[in-house]
Design an enzyme around this catalytic site. Sequence first.
Site, PDB file in Angstrom:
ATOM      1  CG  ASP A  11      -1.831   1.244   1.260  1.00 35.79           C
ATOM      2  OD1 ASP A  11      -2.493   1.501   0.230  1.00 35.79           O
ATOM      3  OD2 ASP A  11      -1.885   1.955   2.274  1.00 35.79           O
ATOM      4  CB  SER A  12       0.169   4.762  -0.841  1.00 36.67           C
ATOM      5  OG  SER A  12      -0.973   4.913  -0.026  1.00 36.67           O
ATOM      6  CB  CYS A  74      -3.123   0.880  -2.612  1.00 35.95           C
ATOM      7  SG  CYS A  74      -3.197   2.635  -3.023  1.00 35.95           S
ATOM      8  CD  GLU A 159      -0.016   7.094   5.520  1.00 32.88           C
ATOM      9  OE1 GLU A 159       1.179   7.159   5.823  1.00 32.88           O
ATOM     10  OE2 GLU A 159      -0.596   6.002   5.299  1.00 32.88           O
ATOM     11  CB  CYS A 193      -9.649   4.803   0.436  1.00 32.81           C
ATOM     12  SG  CYS A 193      -8.006   5.264   1.048  1.00 32.81           S
ATOM     13  CG  HIS A 195      -5.090   5.111   4.305  1.00 31.05           C
ATOM     14  ND1 HIS A 195      -4.571   4.536   3.163  1.00 31.05           N
ATOM     15  CD2 HIS A 195      -4.034   5.635   4.975  1.00 31.05           C
ATOM     16  CE1 HIS A 195      -3.254   4.721   3.153  1.00 31.05           C
ATOM     17  NE2 HIS A 195      -2.908   5.383   4.233  1.00 31.05           N
TER      18      HIS A 195
HETATM   19  N1  DGL Z   1      -4.972   3.170   0.793  1.00 31.45           N
HETATM   20  C1  DGL Z   1      -4.922   3.877  -0.460  1.00 31.45           C
HETATM   21  C2  DGL Z   1      -6.173   3.560  -1.264  1.00 31.45           C
HETATM   22  O1  DGL Z   1      -6.817   2.537  -0.972  1.00 31.45           O
HETATM   23  C3  DGL Z   1      -4.671   5.338  -0.193  1.00 31.45           C
HETATM   24  C4  DGL Z   1      -4.144   6.049  -1.352  1.00 31.45           C
HETATM   25  C5  DGL Z   1      -3.310   7.252  -1.054  1.00 31.45           C
HETATM   26  O2  DGL Z   1      -2.148   7.070  -0.731  1.00 31.45           O
HETATM   27  O3  DGL Z   1      -3.825   8.358  -1.234  1.00 31.45           O
HETATM   28  O4  DGL Z   1      -6.529   4.238  -2.199  1.00 31.45           O
END
Ligand code: DGL
Length: 273
Positions: A11-12, A74, A159, A193, A195
Amino acid sequence: MSNGASIGIFDSGYGGLTILSEIRALMPEYNYIYLGDNARTPYGTRSFDVVYRYTLENVKKLFSMGCSLVIIACNTASAKALRTIQQNDLPHLAPNKRVLGVIRPTTEIAGTLTRNGHLGLFGTEGTIDSMSYNIEIARLFPHVKVTGQACPMWVPIIENSEAESDGTDYFVEKYCSALVGKDPLIDTVILACTHYPILKDKIQRHLPSGIRIVSQGPIVAESLRNYLTRHSEIESQIEKGGNCLFYTTENAQKFIKNASIFLNEQISAETII
Ligand code: DGL
């Protein structure tokens, strides 16, 4: 450090941990490697080309660490990079390895989640603007109306470990009322998402009562189990030691501290550049 042949989860940042924990709860027997690109998060506001480049770099890292299967946990990267990696890169890069995303498992069951055919979607700008969910759901469930809302402030808030702050309510309320304003009949909202499950309680409080919120973790975990059952050539490559290693492209101590919010457990982690 080596973990043998593992399932890679990318993931990011921290969001993919909400997917990892559901996958491990369902299939604790496999070895896993988690990689968060925390140094370059968020991906959600970045261009197609940049998200593709970053995602490919991270997939290659996980391959080099022994992963034979990588889950792009992600939505943004799944929307902007997955297809190109699967079709253009994988055949010459690693024809015996596989890369899967989180959008397909979710859209496959999306039509069964809503009772009245009015589905809401929270995601990053990248995911919402890509229309990936709308296109896929229209193909599989033509009777379902999908309304998306981009929430660009939510990933930076999470984050930075501010999910529980009072100020966060402002941005949760803002996007919740924007979504319901577009379609007041929505009965189910997908958190598109990885997150966003961290904000689930706040989101529930700011949506009209009765709206069901769906997180992707259990859906992706069930879909992966099904995939492994059908693909023994991939499943047989993965070692069953029940281990999980964590890597971040940022500071490892910061990752360890913040990851515990997502996982409810103490972990160790290493920085990888
Ligand atoms: N968890 C990522 C997603 O599902 C977040 C993306 C981001 O880094 O903006 O899209």
